[in-house]
Design an enzyme around this catalytic site. Sequence first.
Site: not given
Length: 462
Positions: A330, A358
């Site tokens: 990511e 997140d």
Amino acid sequence: MSRKIIILIFAILSLNCFAQNNSKEDSITLKKLYNTSLLNGKSYEWLDYLSNQIGGRLSGSLNAQKAVEWGEKELKELGIDKVWLQPVMVPKWTRGVTEYAYIETEPGVTTNVPVCALGGSVPTSIGGIKAQVIEVKGLDELKKIGIDKIKGKIVFYNRPMQADVIETFMAYGGCVDQRYSGAAEAAKFGAIGVIVRSMNLRLDDYPHTGAMSYGDLKDTDKIPAAAISTKGANLLSSMLKLDPNVKFHINMNCRTWKDVQSYNVIGEITGSEFPKEYMVVGGHLDSWDLGDGSHDDGAGIVQSMEVLRLFKEIGYKPKRSIRVVFFMNEENGLRGGKKYAQVAKDKGENHVFALESDSGGFTPRGFSLDCNADNFEQVQSWKPLFEPYLIHFFAKGGSGADIGPLKKEGMVLAGLRPDSQRYFDYHHAKNDTFDAVNKRELELGAATMASFMYLFDKYGVK
């Protein structure tokens, strides 16, 4: 009273009774999930191992591979129905030896300042670079100054996160363009390097790394890019006001390699009634290399894994297939999220819901949702169930970077939203370590995610 009216009254009473019974049942289930997470949770223990025994997990690194192996092993030990690895090619960038920088007011008179290379940066020449500095507040100001004043200098981007913006992710979004595109734009005006104020609201000596891009620049035109700590940025700005001719020296040894193979880690509990409807919960397994990635995003990984464990622990059998996904890459490419979505599309899998964590392991406040009006109305009806746990924030907005590629009409995408005021104190920095995570806050987040998944599994997507 007519027979039709009696039937209507009876129907209304029956619906109210059904709703009350469901509400009571849901309250009991949420209580079980919270109690189990807080009294018999595993998330903190898992995070301890991931952070302290493995550490920073930049894509393509040995630690990233260790994290993949650990994740696969832990999911198998949960005894869920399926566990597998999904191959994905990821970028490999290494920092090299610790970066070194100083401000020079006159020959031999220097002040060291904390810096770190931005992810994806090219190195300096051997021995480093040294030049005068031109300070700007952003990309627009750079263009106004022009090539004559920039050529041969180091551009210093010094636009801070806006402190009066309460939603800190908005403050971050308001200045992150200088980190991501600053080098590409400065190179067009003849700069030989860039330094960027760290994306951080706190004044400290920790430089914060992060992804950057050179756009379509040729390799020969790329210039080194580094972050400077907020204290270092203030010092440099003050010294430039006193003497615009001060020089800045920086030495970096980073390197970009060929792409390497890594993996998304996936585990599944197969649905008891609708096995072909998939609900995803996840976070990203990779992290930057300066700290151990406890908040970003070790917390999201262990909370997502805990969702499946909590369901098994309380004996809840999902109607739909629940997948936990540990996404790889990511931070500097989003390759894992894109690969998972592409494979799902190629297989014709029907994903109806996805939840990502997140935003750190801080106290949960609620969820932001990317969904239609009917689903948002349904979520709003669940607020009384969450109020005993001080979960109050339910709003339309973004969900998560890794689940974003799954987006399609009718699907619900959600992001856990913890309290964000301290998140950017640690984001992408050396102090993003296990000791910065509070056990209770982490466990509350896991229980909140499990509760949200339970409700969407039980009542479905509208």
